[in-house]
Design an enzyme around this catalytic site. Structure first.
Site, PDB file in Angstrom:
ATOM      1  N   ASP A  48       7.535 -18.402  -8.469  1.00 28.35           N
ATOM      2  CA  ASP A  48       8.228 -17.722  -7.365  1.00 28.35           C
ATOM      3  C   ASP A  48       9.712 -18.072  -7.429  1.00 28.35           C
ATOM      4  O   ASP A  48      10.114 -18.976  -8.171  1.00 28.35           O
ATOM      5  CB  ASP A  48       7.606 -18.147  -6.008  1.00 28.35           C
ATOM      6  CG  ASP A  48       7.752 -19.636  -5.729  1.00 28.35           C
ATOM      7  OD1 ASP A  48       6.713 -20.340  -5.621  1.00 28.35           O
ATOM      8  OD2 ASP A  48       8.904 -20.111  -5.646  1.00 28.35           O
ATOM      9  N   HIS A  80       7.313 -22.122 -16.599  1.00 24.92           N
ATOM     10  CA  HIS A  80       6.179 -21.181 -16.718  1.00 24.92           C
ATOM     11  C   HIS A  80       6.625 -19.735 -16.493  1.00 24.92           C
ATOM     12  O   HIS A  80       5.785 -18.861 -16.283  1.00 24.92           O
ATOM     13  CB  HIS A  80       5.064 -21.551 -15.723  1.00 24.92           C
ATOM     14  CG  HIS A  80       4.362 -22.807 -16.091  1.00 24.92           C
ATOM     15  ND1 HIS A  80       3.538 -23.476 -15.224  1.00 24.92           N
ATOM     16  CD2 HIS A  80       4.354 -23.523 -17.239  1.00 24.92           C
ATOM     17  CE1 HIS A  80       3.057 -24.550 -15.826  1.00 24.92           C
ATOM     18  NE2 HIS A  80       3.541 -24.614 -17.045  1.00 24.92           N
ATOM     19  N   CYS A 124       9.358  -7.748 -22.500  1.00 26.28           N
ATOM     20  CA  CYS A 124       8.816  -6.772 -23.461  1.00 26.28           C
ATOM     21  C   CYS A 124       8.101  -7.526 -24.580  1.00 26.28           C
ATOM     22  O   CYS A 124       8.715  -8.339 -25.281  1.00 26.28           O
ATOM     23  CB  CYS A 124       9.944  -5.919 -24.044  1.00 26.28           C
ATOM     24  SG  CYS A 124       9.352  -4.779 -25.338  1.00 26.28           S
TER      25      CYS A 124
HETATM   26  N1  APR Z   1       2.865 -30.521   0.341  1.00 27.26           N
HETATM   27  C1  APR Z   1       2.771 -31.287  -0.780  1.00 27.26           C
HETATM   28  N2  APR Z   1       1.817 -31.123  -1.725  1.00 27.26           N
HETATM   29  C2  APR Z   1       0.931 -30.124  -1.520  1.00 27.26           C
HETATM   30  C3  APR Z   1       0.955 -29.279  -0.390  1.00 27.26           C
HETATM   31  C4  APR Z   1       1.978 -29.519   0.568  1.00 27.26           C
HETATM   32  N3  APR Z   1       2.089 -28.773   1.693  1.00 27.26           N
HETATM   33  N4  APR Z   1      -0.083 -28.410  -0.474  1.00 27.26           N
HETATM   34  C5  APR Z   1      -0.721 -28.685  -1.634  1.00 27.26           C
HETATM   35  N5  APR Z   1      -0.120 -29.718  -2.255  1.00 27.26           N
HETATM   36  C6  APR Z   1      -0.477 -30.320  -3.544  1.00 27.26           C
HETATM   37  C7  APR Z   1      -1.957 -30.462  -3.791  1.00 27.26           C
HETATM   38  O1  APR Z   1      -2.429 -31.708  -3.295  1.00 27.26           O
HETATM   39  C8  APR Z   1      -2.010 -30.405  -5.325  1.00 27.26           C
HETATM   40  O2  APR Z   1      -1.845 -31.699  -5.890  1.00 27.26           O
HETATM   41  O3  APR Z   1      -0.002 -29.435  -4.531  1.00 27.26           O
HETATM   42  C9  APR Z   1      -0.807 -29.539  -5.688  1.00 27.26           C
HETATM   43  C10 APR Z   1      -1.194 -28.149  -6.135  1.00 27.26           C
HETATM   44  O4  APR Z   1      -1.873 -28.284  -7.359  1.00 27.26           O
HETATM   45  P1  APR Z   1      -2.216 -26.974  -8.215  1.00 27.26           P
HETATM   46  O5  APR Z   1      -2.835 -25.957  -7.313  1.00 27.26           O
HETATM   47  O6  APR Z   1      -2.969 -27.433  -9.432  1.00 27.26           O
HETATM   48  O7  APR Z   1      -0.797 -26.383  -8.638  1.00 27.26           O
HETATM   49  P2  APR Z   1       0.135 -26.887  -9.826  1.00 27.26           P
HETATM   50  O8  APR Z   1       0.018 -28.358 -10.032  1.00 27.26           O
HETATM   51  O9  APR Z   1       1.470 -26.315  -9.574  1.00 27.26           O
HETATM   52  O10 APR Z   1      -0.509 -26.123 -11.105  1.00 27.26           O
HETATM   53  C11 APR Z   1       0.152 -26.287 -12.329  1.00 27.26           C
HETATM   54  O11 APR Z   1      -1.337 -24.679 -13.335  1.00 27.26           O
HETATM   55  O12 APR Z   1      -2.442 -22.698 -13.221  1.00 27.26           O
HETATM   56  C12 APR Z   1      -1.343 -23.303 -13.733  1.00 27.26           C
HETATM   57  O13 APR Z   1       0.620 -22.226 -14.292  1.00 27.26           O
HETATM   58  C13 APR Z   1      -0.110 -22.664 -13.206  1.00 27.26           C
HETATM   59  O14 APR Z   1       1.994 -23.709 -12.715  1.00 27.26           O
HETATM   60  C14 APR Z   1       0.606 -23.793 -12.486  1.00 27.26           C
HETATM   61  C15 APR Z   1       0.013 -25.032 -13.132  1.00 27.26           C
END
Ligand code: APR
Length: 231
Positions: free
Chosen positions: A92, A107, A115
């Site tokens: 985002d 990412h 393209c």
């Molecule tokens: N404040 C702080 N941390 C938070 C909050 C919040 N309000 N809400 C959720 N979290 C934390 C969760 O505890 C978790 O550890 O954010 C993390 C989200 O983890 P994921 O859903 O795995 O997201 P992310 O780590 O960004 O994923 C990495 O995986 O699928 C791929 O490309 C995608 O960039 C992504 C990558």
């Protein structure tokens, strides 16, 4: 011990945008609990069903356009203006809309098209669909400028240089489940940096310190301590 903001590398994940209403991936009700990532976030999935992949990213792009940056994005923009390097796994544009400049999107970005034929990229706010022609070469297929599973993340050299030179590495709102981002904390430790995790809960990463709580609560306060030399 006070840290110079220009010696800080921040890595953000979906948790920093969660309070802006954008879904995370692996939390309860996360995106990967609703979609099969193999179908919507791999080159093979795109080749098999481009319409499904475009529909997935069109919905996420619309959600991102409707979302607003939160207090964590604003605080990180302030830290970035003081010299910190912001690396994000997020696609985002909320860091930018909070005022951050030169954010490293490892990412890729929802708000850009790519393209697959000539490699051109462009600003993309509207929906994409199969058959879109590349604005540069006129061919395609055109895809969201997102790094899919099995593809190599962007800007890895620049990220490695920043981590090698930093005194403090901070991971905010990321589960540490996906490499290479999940390995950055070990790279920082090898470089002699202190490491801090800000998250709702402790993840498996080896961090020297943790601040537990929602990003909009914890990040502004932490940035304030750094900016007035207490961080
Ligand atoms: N404040 C702080 N941390 C938070 C909050 C919040 N309000 N809400 C959720 N979290 C934390 C969760 O505890 C978790 O550890 O954010 C993390 C989200 O983890 P994921 O859903 O795995 O997201 P992310 O780590 O960004 O994923 C990495 O995986 O699928 C791929 O490309 C995608 O960039 C992504 C990558």
């Amino acid at each position: 011990m006070a840290v110079d903001p220009s010696r800080i590398v921040v890595l953000t994940g979906a948790g920093v945008s969660a309070e802006s209403g954008l879904g995370t991936f692996r939390d309860k009700d996360g995106l990967w609990t609703k979609y099969d990532l193999a179908e919507v976030a791999t080159p093979e999935g795109f080749a098999a069903d481009p319409a499904k992949v475009h529909a997935f990213y069109n919905a996420r792009r619309r959600n991102a356009l409707e979302a607003a940056p939160n207090a964590a994005h604003v605080a990180l923009a302030r830290l970035g203006a003081a010299g910190a390097v912001i690396v994000t796994q997020n696609v985002d544009d909320l860091h930018e809309r909070a005022g951050a400049r030169d954010v490293i999107h490892m990412h890729g970005e929802l708000m850009r098209g790519l393209c697959a034929a000539c490699g051109a990229t462009w600003a993309q706010q509207g929906d994409m669909e199969p058959g879109d022609a590349c604005p540069d070469c006129g061919k395609g297929p055109c895809r969201p400028d997102i790094v899919w599973f099995g593809e190599f993340p962007y800007h890895m050299e620049r990220i490695a240089e920043a981590i090698a030179a930093c005194d403090l590495f901070v991971a905010i709102g990321t589960s540490g489940e996906v490499y290479p981002a999940a390995g950055f904390v070990e790279e920082a430790r090898r470089a002699g940096a202190r490491t801090l995790e800000i998250n709702l809960e402790a993840t498996g990463g080896r961090f020297d310190a943790r601040l537990i709580g929602p990003a909009t609560d914890v990040v502004p306060g932490w940035v304030a301590t750094v900016m007035d030399g207490r961080g």
